[in-house]
Design a protein around this motif. Structure first.
Motif, mmCIF file in Angstrom:
data_model
loop_
_atom_site.group_PDB
_atom_site.id
_atom_site.type_symbol
_atom_site.label_atom_id
_atom_site.label_comp_id
_atom_site.label_asym_id
_atom_site.label_seq_id
_atom_site.Cartn_x
_atom_site.Cartn_y
_atom_site.Cartn_z
ATOM 1 N N GLN A 108 12.426 18.839 -33.188
ATOM 2 C CA GLN A 108 12.940 18.039 -34.297
ATOM 3 C C GLN A 108 13.800 18.887 -35.238
ATOM 4 O O GLN A 108 13.837 20.118 -35.146
ATOM 5 C CB GLN A 108 11.786 17.400 -35.059
ATOM 6 C CG GLN A 108 10.844 18.376 -35.709
ATOM 7 C CD GLN A 108 9.679 17.670 -36.361
ATOM 8 O OE1 GLN A 108 9.753 16.494 -36.677
ATOM 9 N NE2 GLN A 108 8.582 18.380 -36.575
ATOM 10 N N ARG A 109 14.470 18.224 -36.160
ATOM 11 C CA ARG A 109 15.458 18.884 -37.017
ATOM 12 C C ARG A 109 14.863 20.049 -37.807
ATOM 13 O O ARG A 109 15.502 21.094 -37.984
ATOM 14 C CB ARG A 109 16.082 17.848 -37.963
ATOM 15 C CG ARG A 109 17.217 18.397 -38.817
ATOM 16 C CD ARG A 109 17.889 17.287 -39.596
ATOM 17 N NE ARG A 109 18.981 17.801 -40.416
ATOM 18 C CZ ARG A 109 20.206 18.049 -39.973
ATOM 19 N NH1 ARG A 109 20.492 17.830 -38.698
ATOM 20 N NH2 ARG A 109 21.136 18.508 -40.789
ATOM 21 N N HIS A 110 13.654 19.894 -38.274
ATOM 22 C CA HIS A 110 12.992 20.961 -39.010
ATOM 23 C C HIS A 110 11.794 21.488 -38.218
ATOM 24 O O HIS A 110 10.782 21.902 -38.800
ATOM 25 C CB HIS A 110 12.548 20.461 -40.383
ATOM 26 C CG HIS A 110 13.693 20.065 -41.270
ATOM 27 N ND1 HIS A 110 14.561 20.976 -41.828
ATOM 28 C CD2 HIS A 110 14.128 18.835 -41.670
ATOM 29 C CE1 HIS A 110 15.477 20.345 -42.546
ATOM 30 N NE2 HIS A 110 15.242 19.044 -42.462
ATOM 31 N N GLY A 111 11.939 21.474 -36.913
ATOM 32 C CA GLY A 111 10.876 21.958 -36.047
ATOM 33 C C GLY A 111 10.883 23.471 -35.914
ATOM 34 O O GLY A 111 11.720 24.187 -36.482
ATOM 35 N N LEU A 112 9.939 23.959 -35.103
ATOM 36 C CA LEU A 112 9.765 25.403 -34.944
ATOM 37 C C LEU A 112 11.000 26.066 -34.342
ATOM 38 O O LEU A 112 11.395 27.165 -34.764
ATOM 39 C CB LEU A 112 8.537 25.664 -34.063
ATOM 40 C CG LEU A 112 8.159 27.133 -33.843
ATOM 41 C CD1 LEU A 112 7.809 27.793 -35.165
ATOM 42 C CD2 LEU A 112 6.999 27.237 -32.862
ATOM 43 N N ILE A 113 11.642 25.424 -33.360
ATOM 44 C CA ILE A 113 12.803 26.034 -32.710
ATOM 45 C C ILE A 113 13.980 26.133 -33.672
ATOM 46 O O ILE A 113 14.637 27.187 -33.773
ATOM 47 C CB ILE A 113 13.188 25.236 -31.449
ATOM 48 C CG1 ILE A 113 12.054 25.306 -30.417
ATOM 49 C CG2 ILE A 113 14.487 25.759 -30.847
ATOM 50 C CD1 ILE A 113 12.317 24.528 -29.160
ATOM 51 N N ASN A 114 14.278 25.069 -34.384
ATOM 52 C CA ASN A 114 15.370 25.113 -35.356
ATOM 53 C C ASN A 114 15.092 26.116 -36.468
ATOM 54 O O ASN A 114 16.008 26.852 -36.900
ATOM 55 C CB ASN A 114 15.609 23.724 -35.948
ATOM 56 C CG ASN A 114 16.777 23.003 -35.276
ATOM 57 O OD1 ASN A 114 17.822 23.600 -35.036
ATOM 58 N ND2 ASN A 114 16.583 21.737 -34.963
ATOM 59 N N GLU A 115 13.866 26.164 -36.932
ATOM 60 C CA GLU A 115 13.518 27.123 -37.976
ATOM 61 C C GLU A 115 13.680 28.555 -37.468
ATOM 62 O O GLU A 115 14.167 29.443 -38.187
ATOM 63 C CB GLU A 115 12.071 26.892 -38.446
ATOM 64 C CG GLU A 115 11.840 25.563 -39.139
ATOM 65 C CD GLU A 115 12.519 25.494 -40.504
ATOM 66 O OE1 GLU A 115 12.888 26.542 -41.042
ATOM 67 O OE2 GLU A 115 12.682 24.367 -41.014
ATOM 68 N N GLY A 116 13.308 28.781 -36.205
ATOM 69 C CA GLY A 116 13.456 30.107 -35.638
ATOM 70 C C GLY A 116 14.913 30.506 -35.466
ATOM 71 O O GLY A 116 15.285 31.663 -35.721
ATOM 72 N N LEU A 117 15.748 29.565 -35.013
ATOM 73 C CA LEU A 117 17.175 29.859 -34.854
ATOM 74 C C LEU A 117 17.824 30.216 -36.185
ATOM 75 O O LEU A 117 18.668 31.128 -36.262
ATOM 76 C CB LEU A 117 17.881 28.656 -34.228
ATOM 77 C CG LEU A 117 17.525 28.332 -32.776
ATOM 78 C CD1 LEU A 117 18.229 27.062 -32.325
ATOM 79 C CD2 LEU A 117 17.885 29.490 -31.856
ATOM 80 N N GLN A 118 17.436 29.527 -37.231
ATOM 81 C CA GLN A 118 17.989 29.841 -38.552
ATOM 82 C C GLN A 118 17.428 31.145 -39.097
ATOM 83 O O GLN A 118 18.138 31.904 -39.781
ATOM 84 C CB GLN A 118 17.687 28.694 -39.525
ATOM 85 C CG GLN A 118 18.374 27.383 -39.163
ATOM 86 C CD GLN A 118 17.994 26.261 -40.104
ATOM 87 O OE1 GLN A 118 18.438 26.206 -41.243
ATOM 88 N NE2 GLN A 118 17.149 25.338 -39.621
ATOM 89 N N LEU A 119 16.183 31.440 -38.772
ATOM 90 C CA LEU A 119 15.552 32.652 -39.286
ATOM 91 C C LEU A 119 16.216 33.905 -38.728
ATOM 92 O O LEU A 119 16.421 34.889 -39.453
ATOM 93 C CB LEU A 119 14.056 32.644 -38.951
ATOM 94 C CG LEU A 119 13.239 33.835 -39.456
ATOM 95 C CD1 LEU A 119 13.252 33.870 -40.989
ATOM 96 C CD2 LEU A 119 11.809 33.765 -38.932
ATOM 97 N N ILE A 120 16.582 33.884 -37.442
ATOM 98 C CA ILE A 120 17.193 35.071 -36.832
ATOM 99 C C ILE A 120 18.710 35.057 -36.960
ATOM 100 O O ILE A 120 19.380 35.957 -36.451
ATOM 101 C CB ILE A 120 16.794 35.192 -35.347
ATOM 102 C CG1 ILE A 120 17.263 33.974 -34.550
ATOM 103 C CG2 ILE A 120 15.294 35.354 -35.216
ATOM 104 C CD1 ILE A 120 16.909 34.048 -33.066
ATOM 105 N N GLY A 121 19.250 34.043 -37.616
ATOM 106 C CA GLY A 121 20.667 34.035 -37.926
ATOM 107 C C GLY A 121 21.587 33.475 -36.867
ATOM 108 O O GLY A 121 22.808 33.611 -36.974
ATOM 109 N N ILE A 122 21.041 32.830 -35.834
ATOM 110 C CA ILE A 122 21.905 32.259 -34.794
ATOM 111 C C ILE A 122 22.636 31.033 -35.325
ATOM 112 O O ILE A 122 23.819 30.816 -35.018
ATOM 113 C CB ILE A 122 21.076 31.907 -33.543
ATOM 114 C CG1 ILE A 122 20.526 33.194 -32.917
ATOM 115 C CG2 ILE A 122 21.915 31.146 -32.529
ATOM 116 C CD1 ILE A 122 19.700 32.956 -31.664
ATOM 117 N N THR A 123 21.967 30.235 -36.124
ATOM 118 C CA THR A 123 22.595 29.064 -36.737
ATOM 119 C C THR A 123 22.334 29.085 -38.238
ATOM 120 O O THR A 123 21.340 29.656 -38.705
ATOM 121 C CB THR A 123 22.042 27.753 -36.147
ATOM 122 O OG1 THR A 123 20.628 27.688 -36.394
ATOM 123 C CG2 THR A 123 22.301 27.688 -34.648
ATOM 124 N N SER A 124 23.228 28.453 -38.991
ATOM 125 C CA SER A 124 23.077 28.392 -40.439
ATOM 126 C C SER A 124 22.468 27.072 -40.897
ATOM 127 O O SER A 124 22.086 26.935 -42.065
ATOM 128 C CB SER A 124 24.431 28.592 -41.118
ATOM 129 O OG SER A 124 25.360 27.604 -40.679
#
Length: 288
Positions: free
Chosen positions: A128-144
Motif C-alpha cells: 500500500q501507499r504507506h506500507g513497509l515497502i514504500n516506507e523502506g524505499l523512501q528511507l534509503i533514498g530510492i524514491t522521494s
C-alpha cells in the motif's frame, strides 16, 4: 468372493480388486468435477436457446480477448518467476541434511497453514501507499514519495508467485533427491567442471520435476481469482475475475459459462501440448 480380487499368489490385487478400490476416486471425480463442468458448459450453448452466440461474443469482442491474453501472460510470468526462485531452494533442500532440511521444508510448507486470502491481504499491507515497502524505499533514498505498487500487474505477479512457488519447489526437490551422488562424481572424474555437470547431468534428470512444477503452477495461475481480485485493478483483470463479474453483477450465466468453456479449452490444449512435446518416460530413460 474376496479371493477373486487377489492374484494366485494371494499377495497382489487383481484388476478387479484395483478397480474396486478406485471406484470411490472415480465417483468423486465424476460428481465433484465432471458433472458440474458439463452442466455448466451446457448452459453456454443451450440457454436461453441452442446457440453459439456466447462463444462468438467472446471471440468478437476485443476486450474479452485482451483479458484472456493477459491471463496467459500473467500465468507465464508467474511460472517463470516461480521456477527461477524455486530451483535454488530445491537444490539447497536436496543438498541439506538434518535440522537444516527440516527448517527449509517448514519454511516451504508454512504458507499452506494459512489461507490464500490471508497471504494476499498481507501483500496488500506491504504494497500500500504507506506500507513497509514504500516506507523502506523512501528511507534509503530510492524514491522521494510513495510509488504506486498496489493494484498493478506487478503486485499480482509477485503475490501469485509467493503463493504458488511451493508447488514448483516440491516437484523439483523430488527430482533432485532421486539423482544418485555417484553421477556427479563420475562426471568430475571424466573432467567435467561443476557448470558442465549441472548442464549435462543434473538439468536433464531434473527436467521431469521442472516440467511438472511448471505445468502445475501455470494451469493453477490461469484460474486464479482471489489474488488478482484483491491486488489488481480493473485494467489488470484476469479471466477468473471476469467470470465472477458476469455471474455476480450481470447475472449472465450463459456468457460466464462460455468463458469457462474457453478457459477449459485452453487448459486442455496446453496440457496435451506439454504431454506431446515432453515425454516423461523418455526423459526418465524409459521406453518410447
Amino acid at each position: 468372493m474376496i479371493a477373486e480380487f487377489f492374484r494366485p499368489d494371494g499377495r497382489h490385487l487383481s484388476k478387479a480388486g484395483i478397480t474396486l478400490l478406485m471406484l470411490p476416486f472415480f465417483a468423486l471425480i465424476f460428481f465433484a468435477f465432471l458433472y458440474p463442468l458439463v452442466s455448466l458448459l451446457s448452459i453456454s450453448v443451450l440457454e436461453p436457446q441452442p446457440t453459439l452466440e456466447n462463444y462468438r461474443k467472446v471471440v468478437d469482442n476485443p476486450i474479452y480477448l485482451t483479458v484472456l491474453l493477459r491471463t496467459l501472460w500473467i500465468a507465464l510470468l508467474v511460472s517463470l518467476l516461480s521456477l527461477a526462485l524455486a530451483f535454488p531452494v530445491a537444490w539447497l533442500m536436496a543438498r541439506s541434511k538434518g535440522p537444516k532440511v527440516a527448517f527449509i521444508t517448514a519454511c516451504i510448507l508454512l504458507p499452506f497453514w494459512s489461507s490464500v486470502l490471508v497471504r494476499t491481504a498481507a501483500w496488500a499491507v506491504l504494497l500500500q501507499r504507506h506500507g513497509l515497502i514504500n516506507e523502506g524505499l523512501q528511507l534509503i533514498g530510492i524514491t522521494s514519495e510513495p510509488v504506486r505498487l498496489l493494484y498493478t500487474q506487478g503486485a499480482v505477479v509477485v503475490a501469485m508467485t509467493h503463493v504458488l512457488m511451493p508447488f514448483m519447489v516440491l516437484p523439483i526437490y523430488g527430482a533432485l533427491r532421486n539423482i544418485p551422488a555417484d553421477y556427479a562424481r563420475a562426471a568430475a572424474i571424466c573432467g567435467a567442471n561443476p557448470l558442465r555437470t549441472f548442464r549435462e547431468v543434473y538439468l536433464p534428470l531434473t527436467m521431469p520435476g521442472i516440467i511438472g512444477g511448471f505445468i502445475l503452477v501455470f494451469l493453477t495461475s490461469l484460474g486464479y481469482f482471489i489474488t488478482p481480485a484483491l491486488l489488481g485493478s480493473p485494467q489488470e483483470m484476469m479471466i477468473a475475475t471476469l467470470i465472477s463479474q458476469q455471474i455476480r453483477e450481470y447475472l449472465d450465466w450463459p456468457f460466464a459459462a462460455a468463458l469457462v468453456g474457453v478457459l477449459t479449452l485452453f487448459v486442455t490444449v496446453i496440457t496435451l501440448a506439454f504431454s506431446k512435446v515432453f515425454r516423461f518416460d523418455r526423459m526418465m530413460g524409459g521406453a518410447a
